[in-house]
Scaffold this active site. Sequence first.
Site, PDB file in Angstrom:
ATOM      1  CE1 TYR A   1      43.578  -4.336  49.978  1.00 21.82           C
ATOM      2  CE2 TYR A   1      45.154  -3.376  48.440  1.00 21.82           C
ATOM      3  CZ  TYR A   1      44.880  -4.184  49.532  1.00 21.82           C
ATOM      4  OH  TYR A   1      45.897  -4.809  50.190  1.00 21.82           O
TER       5      TYR A   1
ATOM      6  CE  LYS B   1      47.642  10.659  71.949  1.00 23.57           C
ATOM      7  NZ  LYS B   1      47.266  10.831  73.355  1.00 23.57           N
TER       8      LYS B   1
ATOM      9  CG  PHE C   1      51.104   0.666  80.591  1.00 23.20           C
ATOM     10  CD1 PHE C   1      52.325   0.627  79.946  1.00 23.20           C
ATOM     11  CD2 PHE C   1      50.010   1.170  79.903  1.00 23.20           C
ATOM     12  CE1 PHE C   1      52.456   1.084  78.640  1.00 23.20           C
ATOM     13  CE2 PHE C   1      50.120   1.627  78.603  1.00 23.20           C
ATOM     14  CZ  PHE C   1      51.358   1.578  77.962  1.00 23.20           C
TER      15      PHE C   1
ATOM     16  CG  ASP D   1      54.846  11.835  68.241  1.00 25.27           C
ATOM     17  OD1 ASP D   1      53.731  12.291  67.917  1.00 25.27           O
ATOM     18  OD2 ASP D   1      54.972  10.840  68.975  1.00 25.27           O
TER      19      ASP D   1
ATOM     20  CG  PHE E   1      54.096   7.828  73.873  1.00 23.14           C
ATOM     21  CD1 PHE E   1      53.414   8.374  74.950  1.00 23.14           C
ATOM     22  CD2 PHE E   1      53.463   6.840  73.138  1.00 23.14           C
ATOM     23  CE1 PHE E   1      52.136   7.940  75.282  1.00 23.14           C
ATOM     24  CE2 PHE E   1      52.192   6.403  73.458  1.00 23.14           C
ATOM     25  CZ  PHE E   1      51.527   6.954  74.534  1.00 23.14           C
ATOM     26  CB  THR E   2      54.546   3.690  76.480  1.00 23.52           C
ATOM     27  OG1 THR E   2      53.397   4.073  75.723  1.00 23.52           O
ATOM     28  CG2 THR E   2      54.436   4.237  77.892  1.00 23.52           C
TER      29      THR E   2
ATOM     30  NE  ARG F   1      50.994   6.423  80.873  1.00 25.86           N
ATOM     31  CZ  ARG F   1      50.935   5.751  79.715  1.00 25.86           C
ATOM     32  NH1 ARG F   1      50.693   6.377  78.577  1.00 25.86           N
ATOM     33  NH2 ARG F   1      51.111   4.456  79.676  1.00 25.86           N
TER      34      ARG F   1
HETATM   35  C1  LIG Z   1      53.100  11.527  71.608  1.00 32.66           C
HETATM   36  C2  LIG Z   1      52.547  10.217  71.171  1.00 32.66           C
HETATM   37  N1  LIG Z   1      53.149   9.528  70.222  1.00 32.66           N
HETATM   38  C3  LIG Z   1      52.687   8.334  69.797  1.00 32.66           C
HETATM   39  C4  LIG Z   1      51.547   7.791  70.339  1.00 32.66           C
HETATM   40  C5  LIG Z   1      51.040   6.452  69.865  1.00 32.66           C
HETATM   41  O1  LIG Z   1      49.917   6.666  69.102  1.00 32.66           O
HETATM   42  P1  LIG Z   1      48.721   5.585  69.023  1.00 32.66           P
HETATM   43  O2  LIG Z   1      48.123   5.469  70.381  1.00 32.66           O
HETATM   44  O3  LIG Z   1      47.788   6.150  68.002  1.00 32.66           O
HETATM   45  O4  LIG Z   1      49.333   4.318  68.559  1.00 32.66           O
HETATM   46  C6  LIG Z   1      50.861   8.496  71.334  1.00 32.66           C
HETATM   47  C7  LIG Z   1      49.652   7.943  71.935  1.00 32.66           C
HETATM   48  O5  LIG Z   1      49.137   8.368  72.929  1.00 32.66           O
HETATM   49  C8  LIG Z   1      51.387   9.734  71.769  1.00 32.66           C
HETATM   50  O6  LIG Z   1      50.801  10.444  72.737  1.00 32.66           O
END
Ligand SMILES: Cc1ncc(COP(=O)(O)O)c(C=O)c1O
Length: 481
Positions: free
Chosen positions: A79, A265, A454, A222, A131-132, A388
Amino acid sequence: MNIKLSNGKTIPVEMHKVRIVQKTYLVPIDERLKAIEEGGYNTFSLRTKYIFLDMLTDSGTNAMSDNQLAAMMVSDDAYAGCESFYKLADAIKDVLGFSYVLPVHQGRAAEHLLAKVFVKAGDVIPMNYHFTTTRAHFELAGGTVLEIFTDEALNTQSTNPFKGNLDLQKFQDAIKKHGREKIPFVRMEATTNLLGGQPFSLENLREVKKIASAHNIPLVFDGSLISENAYFIKQREKKYENKSIQEIITELMSYVDIFYLSGRKSTCVRGGFIATNNKKYFEELKPWLPLYEGFLTYGGMSTKEIEAMAVGLREMTDINVASSAAEFVKYFAERLIEQKIPVVTPPGGLACHLDAKLFLPHIPQTQYPAGALSAAVYLASGIRSMERGTISTDRDRDGKEVLADLELARLAIPRRVYTMSQLEYAVERLKWLYEHRDLVKGLKFIEEPPVLRFFFGKLAALDNWGAKLTEVFKKEIGPNY
Ligand SMILES: Cc1ncc(COP(=O)(O)O)c(C=O)c1O
């Protein structure tokens, strides 16, 4: 790797061999119609057993290497103080150059912690694109996302190699307008997912850093697709053509104050982390980690994934790994362009994106052309893509619909997963769909969640177009595939 054929054409060739495979399913079109109708014309609702090629996302769906799998077998489940964490910390130090590490369960968890600690009500966060999940977390913390992309970014038919660049003048104007105290950090996303996986240049990052430093604004990076962005820099920025992926990453990181990524990714695992060399930032973030994620040495990740991530981080600096998705995306996009199908150009880092506004010009944005296209692609091929566009853009604080800048159906290329013949199948079915695009109509919401709609939203096909498209497919191609 790219191989030149004797006829002068170039094709991407896989620099790996397949040793474990997973069964995939191509069900008859009547079953596909039933599945998409029951799922409210939302491709997120589909089950694997109804999907032939899963191009929804490249997130957590990549093929792992034998060395990653082997590493998982020796993970340490302690842990606190688990050895797997220290292997990850070493890899982060070696590849990215950061000394302080906070593992998290995935990218959005990193965004949550950054928002919690650094964003307060009334703040403005400039970025090359949102990003969303990033936008949702920063807005929930009371901040406003300020997208300051260049004018070229929204041109889907472009030759600009760096549509992910941040507009430097707009950045300076934003600092003047809002004041440094309202800007907790500037965020650069490599590559810009919602713009079609478009990279930024090293020169742009250097300039962003110069401006940020002059105002004492931290730079948050990011790096979810960092190896692809580095590969594009090598391909498209003359000065870096002879640099290795590692050398490019090292220079990128020299401008970064806080780094985070979704490990799903570039590193081909499931997980994420925040890393920095700034002890103060680390100490501010650290107390929240056990509350929201898990203890510092696992942060909500399985220790198996931590082991695999340590290996994946090192492997992503291999040019054959860094280029694997990008070169397949390029091949796919070029084959579609040959059929006159509108795709985002230049091809980006994670997916081939169909431009739904051009593919289905008869569908107004209020009827969600990208969502309709994504459902139609599934019907015509059994291939799952992702909307998207406006469906992926939540309503504003007053409940008004916000029309997205772009309407894209994203056909993601998970790294090292699909083959050339599968791509050729996709090209063939997309060609058929394009020839029958007039049959595709819009969608309307029948169940609409209040946030990130979505994911779970349910829609219906206007004028019952799904059934009509299915009938024509059966007449022309047959009842099955
Ligand atoms: C550029 C980017 N940032 C953040 C995220 C969020 O990451 P996660 O899906 O691992 O939560 C993504 C996910 O697709 C992303 O493409």
